[in-house]
Write a protein that holds these residues in place. Structure first.
Motif, PDB file in Angstrom:
ATOM      1  N   SER A  65      -0.551   9.354  -4.501  1.00 59.36           N
ATOM      2  CA  SER A  65      -0.832  10.105  -5.856  1.00 59.36           C
ATOM      3  C   SER A  65      -1.115  11.669  -5.671  1.00 59.36           C
ATOM      4  O   SER A  65      -0.801  12.499  -6.500  1.00 59.36           O
ATOM      5  CB  SER A  65      -1.894   9.541  -6.758  1.00 59.36           C
ATOM      6  OG  SER A  65      -3.028   9.228  -6.008  1.00 59.36           O
ATOM      7  N   GLU A  66      -1.606  11.917  -4.337  1.00 58.50           N
ATOM      8  CA  GLU A  66      -1.872  13.384  -4.148  1.00 58.50           C
ATOM      9  C   GLU A  66      -0.521  14.137  -3.948  1.00 58.50           C
ATOM     10  O   GLU A  66      -0.526  15.252  -4.628  1.00 58.50           O
ATOM     11  CB  GLU A  66      -2.551  13.342  -2.749  1.00 58.50           C
ATOM     12  CG  GLU A  66      -4.067  12.969  -2.741  1.00 58.50           C
ATOM     13  CD  GLU A  66      -4.284  11.341  -2.731  1.00 58.50           C
ATOM     14  OE1 GLU A  66      -3.248  10.826  -2.430  1.00 58.50           O
ATOM     15  OE2 GLU A  66      -5.406  11.172  -3.088  1.00 58.50           O
ATOM     16  N   MET A  67       0.391  13.367  -3.361  1.00 64.68           N
ATOM     17  CA  MET A  67       1.731  14.180  -3.372  1.00 64.68           C
ATOM     18  C   MET A  67       2.356  14.459  -4.830  1.00 64.68           C
ATOM     19  O   MET A  67       2.851  15.565  -4.925  1.00 64.68           O
ATOM     20  CB  MET A  67       2.636  13.233  -2.502  1.00 64.68           C
ATOM     21  CG  MET A  67       2.488  13.091  -0.967  1.00 64.68           C
ATOM     22  SD  MET A  67       3.757  12.052  -0.435  1.00 64.68           S
ATOM     23  CE  MET A  67       5.291  12.851  -0.713  1.00 64.68           C
ATOM     24  N   ILE A  68       2.195  13.352  -5.678  1.00 62.55           N
ATOM     25  CA  ILE A  68       2.615  13.566  -6.876  1.00 62.55           C
ATOM     26  C   ILE A  68       2.191  14.698  -7.825  1.00 62.55           C
ATOM     27  O   ILE A  68       2.544  15.570  -8.504  1.00 62.55           O
ATOM     28  CB  ILE A  68       2.604  12.219  -7.686  1.00 62.55           C
ATOM     29  CG1 ILE A  68       3.442  11.297  -6.861  1.00 62.55           C
ATOM     30  CG2 ILE A  68       3.029  12.497  -9.301  1.00 62.55           C
ATOM     31  CD1 ILE A  68       4.993  11.335  -6.740  1.00 62.55           C
ATOM     32  N   ASP A  69       0.610  14.830  -7.479  1.00 62.48           N
ATOM     33  CA  ASP A  69      -0.115  15.774  -8.169  1.00 62.48           C
ATOM     34  C   ASP A  69       0.193  17.014  -7.709  1.00 62.48           C
ATOM     35  O   ASP A  69       0.532  18.184  -8.625  1.00 62.48           O
ATOM     36  CB  ASP A  69      -1.581  15.632  -7.839  1.00 62.48           C
ATOM     37  CG  ASP A  69      -2.294  14.469  -8.501  1.00 62.48           C
ATOM     38  OD1 ASP A  69      -1.741  13.851  -9.601  1.00 62.48           O
ATOM     39  OD2 ASP A  69      -3.370  13.869  -8.174  1.00 62.48           O
ATOM     40  N   HIS A 110       7.801  -2.555  -3.669  1.00 64.68           N
ATOM     41  CA  HIS A 110       6.540  -1.770  -3.200  1.00 64.68           C
ATOM     42  C   HIS A 110       6.803  -0.498  -3.818  1.00 64.68           C
ATOM     43  O   HIS A 110       5.720   0.312  -4.565  1.00 64.68           O
ATOM     44  CB  HIS A 110       6.196  -1.532  -1.987  1.00 64.68           C
ATOM     45  CG  HIS A 110       5.696  -3.001  -1.078  1.00 64.68           C
ATOM     46  ND1 HIS A 110       4.420  -3.431  -1.546  1.00 64.68           N
ATOM     47  CD2 HIS A 110       6.555  -3.991  -0.607  1.00 64.68           C
ATOM     48  CE1 HIS A 110       4.350  -4.776  -0.771  1.00 64.68           C
ATOM     49  NE2 HIS A 110       5.462  -4.848  -0.159  1.00 64.68           N
ATOM     50  N   THR A 111       8.090   0.244  -3.366  1.00 67.15           N
ATOM     51  CA  THR A 111       8.203   1.738  -3.868  1.00 67.15           C
ATOM     52  C   THR A 111       8.084   1.748  -5.204  1.00 67.15           C
ATOM     53  O   THR A 111       7.567   2.748  -5.965  1.00 67.15           O
ATOM     54  CB  THR A 111       9.635   1.989  -3.122  1.00 67.15           C
ATOM     55  OG1 THR A 111       9.641   1.546  -1.713  1.00 67.15           O
ATOM     56  CG2 THR A 111       9.724   3.595  -3.369  1.00 67.15           C
ATOM     57  N   VAL A 112       8.976   0.749  -6.027  1.00 62.25           N
ATOM     58  CA  VAL A 112       8.967   0.747  -7.489  1.00 62.25           C
ATOM     59  C   VAL A 112       7.431   0.714  -8.240  1.00 62.25           C
ATOM     60  O   VAL A 112       7.160   1.467  -8.934  1.00 62.25           O
ATOM     61  CB  VAL A 112       9.775  -0.247  -8.206  1.00 62.25           C
ATOM     62  CG1 VAL A 112       9.884  -0.437  -9.346  1.00 62.25           C
ATOM     63  CG2 VAL A 112      11.464  -0.001  -7.788  1.00 62.25           C
ATOM     64  N   ASP A 113       6.652  -0.116  -7.666  1.00 62.59           N
ATOM     65  CA  ASP A 113       5.329  -0.511  -8.134  1.00 62.59           C
ATOM     66  C   ASP A 113       4.527   0.646  -8.018  1.00 62.59           C
ATOM     67  O   ASP A 113       3.767   1.052  -8.664  1.00 62.59           O
ATOM     68  CB  ASP A 113       4.882  -1.672  -7.500  1.00 62.59           C
ATOM     69  CG  ASP A 113       5.157  -2.802  -8.496  1.00 62.59           C
ATOM     70  OD1 ASP A 113       5.714  -2.825  -9.391  1.00 62.59           O
ATOM     71  OD2 ASP A 113       4.915  -3.993  -7.898  1.00 62.59           O
ATOM     72  N   ARG A 114       4.764   1.487  -6.644  1.00 57.73           N
ATOM     73  CA  ARG A 114       3.777   2.491  -6.393  1.00 57.73           C
ATOM     74  C   ARG A 114       4.081   3.748  -7.391  1.00 57.73           C
ATOM     75  O   ARG A 114       3.298   4.232  -8.044  1.00 57.73           O
ATOM     76  CB  ARG A 114       4.183   2.992  -5.058  1.00 57.73           C
ATOM     77  CG  ARG A 114       3.114   3.960  -4.436  1.00 57.73           C
ATOM     78  CD  ARG A 114       2.596   3.426  -3.187  1.00 57.73           C
ATOM     79  NE  ARG A 114       1.817   4.471  -2.676  1.00 57.73           N
ATOM     80  CZ  ARG A 114       0.499   4.004  -1.943  1.00 57.73           C
ATOM     81  NH1 ARG A 114       0.317   2.464  -1.662  1.00 57.73           N
ATOM     82  NH2 ARG A 114      -0.124   4.428  -1.425  1.00 57.73           N
ATOM     83  N   LEU A 115       5.438   3.907  -7.670  1.00 55.22           N
ATOM     84  CA  LEU A 115       5.641   5.194  -8.752  1.00 55.22           C
ATOM     85  C   LEU A 115       5.602   4.605 -10.143  1.00 55.22           C
ATOM     86  O   LEU A 115       4.733   5.444 -11.047  1.00 55.22           O
ATOM     87  CB  LEU A 115       7.097   5.302  -8.546  1.00 55.22           C
ATOM     88  CG  LEU A 115       7.568   6.088  -7.253  1.00 55.22           C
ATOM     89  CD1 LEU A 115       8.809   6.351  -6.993  1.00 55.22           C
ATOM     90  CD2 LEU A 115       6.581   7.671  -7.430  1.00 55.22           C
ATOM     91  N   ARG A 116       5.400   3.308 -10.471  1.00 55.55           N
ATOM     92  CA  ARG A 116       5.196   2.933 -11.855  1.00 55.55           C
ATOM     93  C   ARG A 116       3.535   3.220 -11.965  1.00 55.55           C
ATOM     94  O   ARG A 116       3.235   3.475 -13.076  1.00 55.55           O
ATOM     95  CB  ARG A 116       5.439   1.258 -12.075  1.00 55.55           C
ATOM     96  CG  ARG A 116       6.809   1.253 -12.487  1.00 55.55           C
ATOM     97  CD  ARG A 116       7.133  -0.343 -12.591  1.00 55.55           C
ATOM     98  NE  ARG A 116       8.437  -0.657 -13.128  1.00 55.55           N
ATOM     99  CZ  ARG A 116       8.898  -1.963 -12.835  1.00 55.55           C
ATOM    100  NH1 ARG A 116       8.456  -2.693 -12.145  1.00 55.55           N
ATOM    101  NH2 ARG A 116      10.207  -2.135 -13.398  1.00 55.55           N
ATOM    102  N   HIS A 117       2.746   2.882 -10.825  1.00 54.33           N
ATOM    103  CA  HIS A 117       1.419   2.930 -11.138  1.00 54.33           C
ATOM    104  C   HIS A 117       1.057   4.346 -10.981  1.00 54.33           C
ATOM    105  O   HIS A 117       0.009   4.887 -11.983  1.00 54.33           O
ATOM    106  CB  HIS A 117       0.851   2.283  -9.741  1.00 54.33           C
ATOM    107  CG  HIS A 117      -0.730   2.577  -9.667  1.00 54.33           C
ATOM    108  ND1 HIS A 117      -1.541   1.698 -10.680  1.00 54.33           N
ATOM    109  CD2 HIS A 117      -1.487   3.369  -8.854  1.00 54.33           C
ATOM    110  CE1 HIS A 117      -3.056   2.025 -10.282  1.00 54.33           C
ATOM    111  NE2 HIS A 117      -2.657   3.028  -9.266  1.00 54.33           N
ATOM    112  N   ILE A 160      12.182   4.946 -15.005  1.00 54.88           N
ATOM    113  CA  ILE A 160      12.816   4.726 -13.393  1.00 54.88           C
ATOM    114  C   ILE A 160      14.084   4.132 -13.505  1.00 54.88           C
ATOM    115  O   ILE A 160      14.307   3.278 -14.285  1.00 54.88           O
ATOM    116  CB  ILE A 160      11.850   3.806 -12.895  1.00 54.88           C
ATOM    117  CG1 ILE A 160      10.448   4.417 -12.601  1.00 54.88           C
ATOM    118  CG2 ILE A 160      12.530   3.617 -11.245  1.00 54.88           C
ATOM    119  CD1 ILE A 160       9.369   3.601 -11.645  1.00 54.88           C
ATOM    120  N   THR A 161      14.993   4.808 -12.942  1.00 56.24           N
ATOM    121  CA  THR A 161      16.383   4.201 -12.511  1.00 56.24           C
ATOM    122  C   THR A 161      16.321   3.711 -11.149  1.00 56.24           C
ATOM    123  O   THR A 161      16.240   4.687 -10.176  1.00 56.24           O
ATOM    124  CB  THR A 161      17.196   5.169 -12.923  1.00 56.24           C
ATOM    125  OG1 THR A 161      17.250   5.505 -14.314  1.00 56.24           O
ATOM    126  CG2 THR A 161      19.006   4.354 -12.632  1.00 56.24           C
TER     127      THR A 161
END
Ligand code: C5P
Length: 233
Positions: free
Chosen positions: A113-117, A36-43, A50-51
């Motif tokens: 995505s708000e956090m990443i923005d 879930h974590t990987v997919d979320r960041l990929r999205h 990603i490593t």
């Protein structure tokens, strides 16, 4: 656009969690937490590289899980005895070209995505060495002395720090070339200790929980369902 390398650390043994399998490999809504974590960041950041850091002992398990769930694994680096060592190994294995390195705990599958923005915005200021998501503390706080006595402290200036944390790659590489200290609990503390202290706090998310105790999986499942519902509105 600066190039971003994301390091997802998943090499912990999960001893505090008490489950037979490290918490990042436990099932959340039918799949291991880390997927879930990987997919979320990929999205959220499709252009980032990603490593994923896993323990060497878990590499067969990880291959089996990827086959079982038809999951394309990111590049793998092997972790170490401490989180610091795991991040250091991933930095050494990662692309030397990245401008920004983000480090994220695999056990936080609900990054938004708000956090990443907010992190990207902070990092666009060239004076900033790093961006650290944080949330106000809601529990009352007490400091406990060696004799077991305790005193309450003002919680209003306190912040609970989350991941992902983002840093200028060149500075993070330098910070991780310094010796280990027991006081390192996250990457911000490693940066500060190396003298790169211009770290900007960004808006964290109360739903970006760190799966630590068995009940946290159920909470994460509820939060995921809630997110799906609100995105359908
Ligand atoms: O145990 P802790 O809360 O510090 O773990 C945070 C994250 O760091 C987890 O995703 C865990 O898998 C990772 N970690 C790691 N290597 C270690 C210890 C922790 O990758 N040796």
């Amino acid at each position: 656009m600066p190039s971003v390398e994301i390091i997802i650390v998943a090499a912990g043994s999960g001893l505090r969690y008490g489950a037979p399998l490290p918490k990042q490999f436990c099932e959340l809504a039918g799949r291991p937490v880390v997927m879930h974590t990987v997919d979320r960041l990929r999205h959220i950041m499709p252009d980032a590289n990603i490593t994923l850091v896993i323990s060497r002992d878990m590499s067969d398990l990880w291959s089996d899980l990827c086959s079982k769930h038809s999951f394309a694994s990111p590049e793998i680096a092997f972790g170490g005895a401490t989180r610091w060592e795991s991040v250091r190994n991933a930095i050494a294995a990662g692309s030397p070209e990245a401008d920004i390195i983000m480090v994220h705990d695999a056990v936080r599958p609900l990054v938004t995505s708000e956090m990443i923005d907010s992190i990207k915005q902070a990092m666009s200021d060239s004076d900033v060495d790093g961006a650290i998501p944080a949330v106000p503390v809601t529990d009352s706080l007490r400091v406990v002395g060696a004799d077991g006595s305790s005193v309450s402290i003002d919680r209003s200036p306190m912040r609970a720090v989350q991941t992902p944390q983002a840093f200028k790659a060149m500075l993070l590489r330098k910070a991780y070339s310094m010796p280990y200290q027991d006081s390192f609990t996250d990457d911000a503390s490693v940066m500060e200790s190396a003298g790169f202290g211009n770290l900007k706090l960004t808006k964290g998310s109360p739903s970006n929980i760190k799966i630590t105790n068995p009940g946290d999986i159920a909470v994460a499942e509820l939060l995921m369902k809630q997110n799906e519902l609100s995105s359908q509105l």
